[in-house]
Design an enzyme around this catalytic site. Structure first.
Site, PDB file in Angstrom:
ATOM      1  N   SER A 130     -10.937   5.661  59.823  1.00 57.94           N
ATOM      2  CA  SER A 130     -10.664   6.606  58.729  1.00 57.94           C
ATOM      3  C   SER A 130      -9.200   7.029  58.689  1.00 57.94           C
ATOM      4  O   SER A 130      -8.525   7.100  59.714  1.00 57.94           O
ATOM      5  CB  SER A 130     -11.513   7.865  58.895  1.00 57.94           C
ATOM      6  OG  SER A 130     -12.870   7.524  58.916  1.00 57.94           O
ATOM      7  N   TRP A 160      -9.901  12.126  61.758  1.00 59.27           N
ATOM      8  CA  TRP A 160     -11.289  12.388  62.160  1.00 59.27           C
ATOM      9  C   TRP A 160     -11.713  11.494  63.321  1.00 59.27           C
ATOM     10  O   TRP A 160     -12.797  10.911  63.288  1.00 59.27           O
ATOM     11  CB  TRP A 160     -12.276  12.173  60.996  1.00 59.27           C
ATOM     12  CG  TRP A 160     -11.810  12.628  59.662  1.00 59.27           C
ATOM     13  CD1 TRP A 160     -11.627  11.845  58.567  1.00 59.27           C
ATOM     14  CD2 TRP A 160     -11.477  13.958  59.265  1.00 59.27           C
ATOM     15  NE1 TRP A 160     -11.194  12.601  57.521  1.00 59.27           N
ATOM     16  CE2 TRP A 160     -11.091  13.905  57.920  1.00 59.27           C
ATOM     17  CE3 TRP A 160     -11.443  15.191  59.939  1.00 59.27           C
ATOM     18  CZ2 TRP A 160     -10.683  15.023  57.215  1.00 59.27           C
ATOM     19  CZ3 TRP A 160     -11.036  16.306  59.233  1.00 59.27           C
ATOM     20  CH2 TRP A 160     -10.675  16.216  57.892  1.00 59.27           C
ATOM     21  N   ASP A 244     -22.783  -0.822  61.710  1.00 58.24           N
ATOM     22  CA  ASP A 244     -24.231  -1.068  61.593  1.00 58.24           C
ATOM     23  C   ASP A 244     -24.929  -0.570  62.860  1.00 58.24           C
ATOM     24  O   ASP A 244     -25.945   0.132  62.791  1.00 58.24           O
ATOM     25  CB  ASP A 244     -24.520  -2.576  61.418  1.00 58.24           C
ATOM     26  CG  ASP A 244     -24.242  -3.063  60.002  1.00 58.24           C
ATOM     27  OD1 ASP A 244     -24.148  -2.229  59.078  1.00 58.24           O
ATOM     28  OD2 ASP A 244     -24.123  -4.291  59.824  1.00 58.24           O
ATOM     29  N   GLU A 367     -19.753   8.127  60.278  1.00 57.41           N
ATOM     30  CA  GLU A 367     -20.261   6.744  60.335  1.00 57.41           C
ATOM     31  C   GLU A 367     -20.912   6.328  59.016  1.00 57.41           C
ATOM     32  O   GLU A 367     -21.891   5.596  58.965  1.00 57.41           O
ATOM     33  CB  GLU A 367     -21.162   6.524  61.552  1.00 57.41           C
ATOM     34  CG  GLU A 367     -20.400   6.874  62.833  1.00 57.41           C
ATOM     35  CD  GLU A 367     -20.837   6.157  64.074  1.00 57.41           C
ATOM     36  OE1 GLU A 367     -21.523   5.136  63.964  1.00 57.41           O
ATOM     37  OE2 GLU A 367     -20.460   6.632  65.157  1.00 57.41           O
TER      38      GLU A 367
HETATM   39  N1  CAA Z   1     -21.487  -6.867  58.201  1.00 57.93           N
HETATM   40  C1  CAA Z   1     -20.648  -7.905  57.986  1.00 57.93           C
HETATM   41  N2  CAA Z   1     -19.792  -7.966  56.927  1.00 57.93           N
HETATM   42  C2  CAA Z   1     -19.798  -6.935  56.070  1.00 57.93           C
HETATM   43  C3  CAA Z   1     -20.637  -5.824  56.237  1.00 57.93           C
HETATM   44  C4  CAA Z   1     -21.519  -5.810  57.359  1.00 57.93           C
HETATM   45  N3  CAA Z   1     -22.353  -4.795  57.573  1.00 57.93           N
HETATM   46  N4  CAA Z   1     -20.423  -4.951  55.226  1.00 57.93           N
HETATM   47  C5  CAA Z   1     -19.482  -5.491  54.451  1.00 57.93           C
HETATM   48  N5  CAA Z   1     -19.101  -6.689  54.966  1.00 57.93           N
HETATM   49  C6  CAA Z   1     -18.137  -7.639  54.397  1.00 57.93           C
HETATM   50  C7  CAA Z   1     -18.610  -8.071  53.011  1.00 57.93           C
HETATM   51  O1  CAA Z   1     -19.500  -9.160  53.101  1.00 57.93           O
HETATM   52  C8  CAA Z   1     -17.313  -8.439  52.335  1.00 57.93           C
HETATM   53  O2  CAA Z   1     -16.911  -9.729  52.742  1.00 57.93           O
HETATM   54  P1  CAA Z   1     -16.760 -10.931  51.649  1.00 57.93           P
HETATM   55  O3  CAA Z   1     -15.676 -10.474  50.718  1.00 57.93           O
HETATM   56  O4  CAA Z   1     -16.383 -12.103  52.488  1.00 57.93           O
HETATM   57  O5  CAA Z   1     -18.082 -11.044  50.977  1.00 57.93           O
HETATM   58  C9  CAA Z   1     -16.301  -7.450  52.941  1.00 57.93           C
HETATM   59  O6  CAA Z   1     -16.880  -7.001  54.166  1.00 57.93           O
HETATM   60  C10 CAA Z   1     -16.034  -6.266  52.031  1.00 57.93           C
HETATM   61  O7  CAA Z   1     -17.277  -5.625  51.801  1.00 57.93           O
HETATM   62  P2  CAA Z   1     -17.596  -4.748  50.515  1.00 57.93           P
HETATM   63  O8  CAA Z   1     -17.140  -5.485  49.300  1.00 57.93           O
HETATM   64  O9  CAA Z   1     -19.020  -4.325  50.583  1.00 57.93           O
HETATM   65  O10 CAA Z   1     -16.608  -3.502  50.750  1.00 57.93           O
HETATM   66  P3  CAA Z   1     -16.468  -2.147  49.970  1.00 57.93           P
HETATM   67  O11 CAA Z   1     -15.027  -1.818  49.865  1.00 57.93           O
HETATM   68  O12 CAA Z   1     -17.257  -2.182  48.692  1.00 57.93           O
HETATM   69  O13 CAA Z   1     -17.094  -1.056  50.997  1.00 57.93           O
HETATM   70  C11 CAA Z   1     -18.750   0.288  52.097  1.00 57.93           C
HETATM   71  C12 CAA Z   1     -18.404  -1.024  51.354  1.00 57.93           C
HETATM   72  C13 CAA Z   1     -20.174   0.072  52.549  1.00 57.93           C
HETATM   73  C14 CAA Z   1     -18.652   1.494  51.182  1.00 57.93           C
HETATM   74  C15 CAA Z   1     -17.802   0.452  53.320  1.00 57.93           C
HETATM   75  O14 CAA Z   1     -16.469   0.700  52.933  1.00 57.93           O
HETATM   76  C16 CAA Z   1     -18.261   1.568  54.235  1.00 57.93           C
HETATM   77  O15 CAA Z   1     -19.147   1.382  55.054  1.00 57.93           O
HETATM   78  N6  CAA Z   1     -17.623   2.781  54.143  1.00 57.93           N
HETATM   79  C17 CAA Z   1     -17.887   3.861  55.067  1.00 57.93           C
HETATM   80  C18 CAA Z   1     -16.970   3.767  56.250  1.00 57.93           C
HETATM   81  C19 CAA Z   1     -17.505   4.522  57.429  1.00 57.93           C
HETATM   82  O16 CAA Z   1     -18.685   4.450  57.769  1.00 57.93           O
HETATM   83  N7  CAA Z   1     -16.613   5.216  58.114  1.00 57.93           N
HETATM   84  C20 CAA Z   1     -16.983   5.896  59.293  1.00 57.93           C
HETATM   85  C21 CAA Z   1     -15.769   6.106  60.140  1.00 57.93           C
HETATM   86  S1  CAA Z   1     -16.061   5.880  61.830  1.00 57.93           S
HETATM   87  C22 CAA Z   1     -16.818   7.260  62.391  1.00 57.93           C
HETATM   88  O17 CAA Z   1     -17.248   8.118  61.672  1.00 57.93           O
HETATM   89  C23 CAA Z   1     -16.982   7.247  63.847  1.00 57.93           C
HETATM   90  C24 CAA Z   1     -16.980   8.573  64.483  1.00 57.93           C
HETATM   91  O18 CAA Z   1     -15.957   9.093  64.763  1.00 57.93           O
HETATM   92  C25 CAA Z   1     -18.249   9.183  64.872  1.00 57.93           C
END
Ligand code: CAA
Length: 384
Positions: A130, A160, A244, A367
């Site tokens: 982030s 964060w 995941d 997350e």
């Molecule tokens: N596994 C493998 N590949 C993946 C994937 C997964 N789960 N999810 C996406 N991808 C790949 C896609 O296949 C795509 O690849 P291709 O172009 O080759 O097809 C590429 O990644 C881009 O994916 P998207 O087009 O889906 O990307 P997007 O910009 O639309 O974003 C989203 C999707 C799900 C919103 C993502 O940005 C997301 O998960 N956002 C939230 C981020 C998050 O969880 N942050 C948490 C911070 S960490 C934290 O909180 C930890 C802590 O301190 C406790």
């Protein structure tokens, strides 16, 4: 289908329960003082709870994701701050290094991270995706990494960051090629103390106050090219795959908070009298407790299902999202109901349920917010 836990799972659950109930003390005081639980985290490491799924070849406990869910619930039931420290190290740091690391990276970083200890000192990691303007929209990264000989030069800010002030190892996601967007992000292993890497503001938070959260700054920070984790441009995929697994960890943390809320509410309802009877004898209270128990069972089954799929190397992004979405919503709801059942006592610190509510809220945010989980679930539905 078999809903019975194995002997081994039951032993791990019991070990985590014993540890949590006997060794995790003073959660109220640490929450108030925003004090990091160093000694508890060191003990967690000694018992193998910081590298639960890491192979024994690298000093991990070699357990499955089901064991991880069971342990996370027990630990988080007593203190959700300890739960998130444990979850980040296991799911977001160790997992990525084991999956993508070179033998040298695993030897140098994974081995101590899996034990949470090096030279007698706590040794944990942080996951740094982030940024001030890139939270849910994680590909909007502005931190850059520019190649310079056998180094990369990092510039930017991360926000964060859980375990941010206390870690020795940081997984930093940065743009190595802006034009390629998601495919231009790479991941770097950066050690604490690297010149140009600064620990910035420690956040004051609503909940999980004894875990530390801060922002990090990078100014011409030179990181050896050998510290790139996985191939160049694969960073976003590494982050998403790590998350995941992380979402199963946070769903388990939420389960712990919900289970604690139910347990406290039930205990109180059996002690408190009103209108000439114990409050548990009022149907209004029974309805609340029954709903909490029903939804807790559902959340637990969803979380275990996601872990079961991960253990079998099935595609589990959707199930992890469903488990986190459902369990985090329940954690907030169950904590609110526990407060309601406690009445005025629920609103004060001593009875702990007010802390459960403050701790629960973050499970709907980090997350991946609940809205992001719905995006993940809906996109998978559309693909099916
Ligand atoms: N596994 C493998 N590949 C993946 C994937 C997964 N789960 N999810 C996406 N991808 C790949 C896609 O296949 C795509 O690849 P291709 O172009 O080759 O097809 C590429 O990644 C881009 O994916 P998207 O087009 O889906 O990307 P997007 O910009 O639309 O974003 C989203 C999707 C799900 C919103 C993502 O940005 C997301 O998960 N956002 C939230 C981020 C998050 O969880 N942050 C948490 C911070 S960490 C934290 O909180 C930890 C802590 O301190 C406790």
């Amino acid at each position: 289908m078999n809903f019975t836990l194995t002997e081994e799972h039951l032993m791990i659950q019991q070990a985590a329960r014993d540890f949590a109930q006997n060794e995790i003390k003073d959660a109220i005081e640490r929450d108030e003082k925003e004090e990091f639980p160093y000694e508890i985290v060191k003990k967690l490491g000694e018992l193998g709870f910081l590298g639960m799924m890491v192979s024994p070849e690298y000093d991990g406990a070699g357990m499955d994701a089901i064991s991880y869910v069971l342990a996370m619930e027990e630990i988080s039931k007593v203190d959700a701050s300890v739960g998130v420290i444990m979850s980040v190290n296991n799911s977001l740091v160790c997992w990525g290094i084991e999956e993508y690391g070179t033998p040298e990276q695993k030897e140098k970083y994974l081995r101590p991270l899996a034990k949470g200890l090096k030279d007698g000192k706590m040794y944990i990691g942080a996951f740094c995706l982030s940024e001030p303007n890139a939270g849910s929209d994680a590909t909007a990264q502005t931190t850059t990494a520019v190649r310079d000989g056998d180094h990369y030069i990092l510039n930017g800010t991360k926000n964060w960051i859980t375990n941010g002030t206390t870690s020795e190892v940081y997984l930093i996601f940065a743009m190595t090629n802006k034009e390629k967007k998601a495919h231009g992000i790479s991941c770097f292993i950066v050690e604490r103390g690297t010149p140009g890497f600064e620990i910035l503001k420690k956040e004051k938070k609503l909940g999980i106050r004894s875990s530390d959260t801060c922002s990090l700054g990078f100014t011409d920070c030179r990181v050896p090219a050998a510290n790139m984790l996985g191939p160049e441009g694969e960073g976003f995929k590494i982050a998403m795959r790590s998350l995941d697994g992380g979402r199963i960890g946070i769903a388990s943390q939420a389960l712990g908070i919900a289970a604690a809320s139910l347990e406290r509410a039930l205990k109180y309802a059996k002690e408190r009298h009103s209108f000439g009877k114990m409050i548990i004898d009022h149907q209004a209270i029974q309805m609340k407790l029954a709903d909490m128990a029903t939804e807790l069972d559902a959340a637990r089954l969803l979380t275990l299902q996601a872990a079961w799929m991960k253990d079998r190397h099935l595609k589990y992004s959707r199930q992890a999202g469903i488990a986190k979405l459902f369990a985090s919503r329940l954690a907030v709801k169950a904590a609110l109901e526990a407060i309601q059942i406690h009445g005025g006592y629920g609103y004060v610190q001593e009875y702990e349920v007010e802390r459960y509510l403050r701790d629960a809220k973050i499970t709907e945010i980090y997350e991946g917010t609940s809205e992001v989980q719905r995006i993940v679930i809906a996109r998978d539905l559309l693909r099916a």
